[in-house]
Scaffold this motif. Structure first.
Motif, short mmCIF file in Angstrom:
data_model
loop_
_atom_site.label_atom_id
_atom_site.label_comp_id
_atom_site.label_asym_id
_atom_site.label_seq_id
_atom_site.Cartn_x
_atom_site.Cartn_y
_atom_site.Cartn_z
N ASP A 184 2.39 5.81 -7.34
CA ASP A 184 3.43 6.81 -8.24
C ASP A 184 4.46 7.56 -7.18
OD1 ASP A 184 2.06 6.61 -10.37
OD2 ASP A 184 -0.30 7.39 -9.26
N PRO A 185 5.43 7.03 -7.24
CA PRO A 185 6.46 6.91 -6.13
C PRO A 185 7.45 8.67 -7.37
CG PRO A 185 7.00 5.18 -7.77
CD PRO A 185 5.63 5.80 -8.10
N VAL A 186 7.74 8.96 -6.01
CA VAL A 186 8.72 10.08 -6.18
C VAL A 186 9.53 9.59 -7.15
CG1 VAL A 186 9.81 12.48 -5.80
CG2 VAL A 186 8.11 11.84 -4.83
N GLN A 187 9.88 10.08 -8.62
CA GLN A 187 11.14 9.63 -9.05
C GLN A 187 12.14 10.21 -8.91
OE1 GLN A 187 11.00 7.35 -12.51
NE2 GLN A 187 8.99 7.20 -10.90
N GLY A 188 13.26 8.66 -8.64
CA GLY A 188 14.32 9.46 -8.23
C GLY A 188 14.54 9.87 -6.84
N GLY A 189 13.53 9.66 -6.23
CA GLY A 189 13.45 9.78 -4.80
C GLY A 189 13.52 8.90 -3.48
N GLY A 190 13.06 8.24 -3.82
CA GLY A 190 13.48 6.87 -3.26
C GLY A 190 11.65 6.58 -2.69
N ILE A 191 11.79 6.00 -2.13
CA ILE A 191 10.35 5.12 -1.13
C ILE A 191 10.15 6.57 -0.44
CG2 ILE A 191 9.05 3.65 0.46
CD1 ILE A 191 11.21 1.35 0.10
N ASP A 192 8.65 6.95 -1.36
CA ASP A 192 8.33 7.97 -0.85
C ASP A 192 7.17 7.26 0.58
OD1 ASP A 192 6.97 10.47 -0.43
OD2 ASP A 192 4.92 9.56 -2.06
N TRP A 193 6.24 6.51 0.04
CA TRP A 193 5.31 6.48 1.49
C TRP A 193 5.04 4.31 1.04
CZ3 TRP A 193 0.74 3.64 2.52
CH2 TRP A 193 0.97 4.41 4.01
N LEU A 194 5.63 3.19 1.69
CA LEU A 194 5.44 2.68 1.08
C LEU A 194 4.91 1.46 2.65
CD1 LEU A 194 4.83 -0.02 -0.70
CD2 LEU A 194 7.05 0.01 -0.31
N LYS A 195 3.88 0.88 2.77
CA LYS A 195 3.72 0.14 3.75
C LYS A 195 4.01 -2.07 3.11
CE LYS A 195 3.94 3.00 6.77
NZ LYS A 195 4.31 3.04 7.89
N THR A 196 4.32 -2.34 3.30
CA THR A 196 3.89 -4.05 2.82
C THR A 196 3.77 -4.51 4.77
OG1 THR A 196 5.73 -5.15 3.90
CG2 THR A 196 5.41 -3.71 1.44
N GLY A 197 2.65 -5.58 4.76
CA GLY A 197 1.96 -7.02 5.46
C GLY A 197 1.99 -7.86 4.33
N LEU A 198 2.29 -8.61 5.77
CA LEU A 198 2.40 -10.27 5.04
C LEU A 198 0.39 -10.46 4.78
CD1 LEU A 198 5.40 -12.18 7.19
CD2 LEU A 198 4.58 -11.80 4.70
N VAL A 199 0.11 -11.58 3.82
CA VAL A 199 -1.48 -12.04 3.70
C VAL A 199 -1.23 -13.62 4.11
CG1 VAL A 199 -1.93 -10.36 2.35
CG2 VAL A 199 -0.88 -12.55 1.00
N GLY A 200 -2.11 -14.17 4.45
CA GLY A 200 -2.67 -15.28 4.78
C GLY A 200 -3.22 -16.17 3.32
N LEU A 201 -2.31 -17.45 2.64
CA LEU A 201 -2.78 -17.87 0.80
C LEU A 201 -3.05 -19.58 1.87
CD1 LEU A 201 -0.99 -15.42 -0.49
CD2 LEU A 201 -3.04 -15.31 -0.85
N ASP A 244 0.44 -1.02 0.16
CA ASP A 244 0.26 0.09 -0.10
C ASP A 244 1.13 1.42 -0.30
OD1 ASP A 244 -2.54 1.05 0.39
OD2 ASP A 244 -3.08 1.21 1.99
N GLY A 245 0.07 2.11 -0.43
CA GLY A 245 1.39 3.61 -0.34
C GLY A 245 1.52 3.80 -1.88
N ALA A 246 2.82 3.92 -1.50
CA ALA A 246 3.29 4.30 -2.86
C ALA A 246 5.23 4.30 -2.72
CB ALA A 246 3.12 6.29 -3.26
N GLY A 247 5.67 3.88 -3.90
CA GLY A 247 7.31 4.10 -3.56
C GLY A 247 7.52 2.89 -4.76
N ILE A 248 8.92 2.65 -4.41
CA ILE A 248 9.64 1.77 -4.93
C ILE A 248 10.29 0.34 -3.85
CG2 ILE A 248 11.57 0.45 -6.61
CD1 ILE A 248 10.59 3.70 -7.78
N VAL A 249 9.84 -1.11 -4.23
CA VAL A 249 10.83 -1.51 -3.30
C VAL A 249 11.39 -2.65 -3.65
CG1 VAL A 249 8.38 -3.06 -2.54
CG2 VAL A 249 10.48 -3.60 -0.85
N GLU A 250 12.67 -2.83 -3.78
CA GLU A 250 13.87 -4.01 -4.60
C GLU A 250 13.57 -5.74 -3.26
OE1 GLU A 250 17.03 -1.43 -4.82
OE2 GLU A 250 16.60 -0.25 -6.48
N TYR A 251 13.55 -6.55 -4.27
CA TYR A 251 13.90 -7.67 -2.97
C TYR A 251 14.97 -8.17 -3.97
CZ TYR A 251 10.84 -9.61 -6.42
OH TYR A 251 10.09 -10.40 -7.53
#
Length: 370
Positions: A318-335, A293-300
């Motif tokens: 829509d993350p800020v280009q060249g500005g790293g992670i603007d706002w990003l949250k992650t959460g594990l989901v049950g599958l 959720d949020g906006a950002g880029i996460v590398e893995y």
């Protein structure tokens, strides 16, 4: 064709080879109808068009309709290049005559696939080799998918007879119309045009993250989808050492599911910033999921194979280009069958975002609200 010691499995036929459409009858017009009225009716029927642009919206290899009219049997490959290394039907869209038998032939690539009609008219087993066939008796458009890889764009369509179709300009980049007398080639077949495009129109800045990743050729647009699947152990980096697609662009709130192919030994999925991480697994069909959720880029990366280029990235919103992670949250989901099945509550994101939004109104708040 038999290669080496490989032996094809026997062909499977559907239990019923007569479409329900065959049982439709054309009602006669009133006795007083004029020849002009009959011509207008025929013209109106011929003008009806099936729009496949949304159906093929995320299919990278649906750029045209292959003309296979005049053939009593037509072969469609299962597991061809498209939507990743081997997650396409080839051809994705094909035109045939009524009475033609379509034979789907597995390439053996991309793990297990199936062929399932959207209408339920035909369905193969999930397999990695062999063939499956169905005879199309009546005119119309029949859509089908590979159920394990539908979200990756592994879809197809059989256009029977003179049915008009348009592929539009979405997802797969296909355009134009095909069918009937409206758009035919000199041989009477279908015509469609367009250029394949599976990448996002926006080029995101990953620095040198993908410098040693052989299967990275742009960010694949998966916006508009609630769930996106990524192969773990796909072909790339001199073996089965790749994530496919390597980079995806998704909407906030999307569920990302990584699915192991069973190739390349043990792999994991580990975020560079430590926000998520799976266990090491090797069995085919194992899954791991998060919601972003949020906006950002996460590398893995895959920890054991990071050094040889087994890396990926997720672009959210829509993350800020060249500005790293603007706002990003992650959460594990049950599958079902997931490696990690930690329950995730979507309201957690909403609450944290609300707190961040409130903090941003403060004159002392930074760009990320902290």
């Amino acid at each position: 064709m038999i290669m080496g010691e490989t032996v094809k499995l026997p062909r499977m036929r559907t239990d019923h080879q007569i479409d329900a459409g065959r049982r439709r009858v054309l009602r006669t017009v009133a006795a007083g109808a004029t020849a002009g009225a009959l011509a207008a009716t025929a013209s109106s029927a011929a003008a009806q068009t099936t729009d496949l642009s949304e159906w093929f919206g995320n299919t990278g290899n649906a750029d045209s309709v292959a003309d296979r009219t005049g053939q009593s049997e037509v072969t469609v490959q299962v597991g061809t290049s498209g939507n990743g290394p081997a997650f396409g039907f080839g051809p994705a869209a094909v035109r045939v005559d009524p009475g033609t038998t379509v034979v789907w032939e597995w390439t053996g690539e991309g793990g297990q696939h199936d062929v399932v009609a959207e209408s339920g008219a035909f369905e193969s087993s999930r397999q990695q080799e062999g063939t499956f066939e169905h005879t199309f008796e009546s005119a119309g458009v029949r859509k089908y998918v590979c159920t394990p890889h539908e979200t990756m764009g592994m879809k197809g369509a059989v256009i029977v007879g003179d049915a008009n179709v348009t592929l539009g300009s979405s997802g797969g980049g296909a355009s134009g119309t095909s069918g009937g007398n409206a758009a035919t080639t000199a041989s009477g077949g279908s015509s469609a045009s367009g250029a394949e495009s599976s990448s996002s129109n926006t080029d995101f800045d990953y620095g040198d993250w993908f410098a040693d990743v052989s299967n990275f050729d742009g960010t694949v647009d998966r916006t508009g989808q609630e769930e996106v699947r990524i192969e773990v152990g796909a072909s790339g980096n001199s073996g089965a050492f790749a994530f496919s697609p390597a980079a995806v662009h998704v909407d906030p709130g999307t569920r990302i599911v990584w699915e192991w192919t069973g190739e390349g030994g043990q792999h994991d999925v580990a975020a560079e910033d430590g926000s998520f991480g799976s266990e090491l697994k090797s069995e085919a069909g194992a899954t791991y999921g998060i919601e972003v959720d949020g906006a950002g880029i996460v590398e893995y990366a895959c920890t054991p194979h990071k050094g040889i280029g087994m890396k990926g990235a997720i672009v959210v919103g829509d993350p800020v280009q060249g500005g790293g992670i603007d706002w990003l949250k992650t959460g594990l989901v049950g599958l079902a069958g997931a490696i990690v099945a930690t329950p995730f509550v979507a309201s957690q994101f909403a609450a944290e975002r609300a707190r961040d939004d409130g903090a941003e109104t403060s004159p002392h708040a930074g760009r990320d609200g902290r």
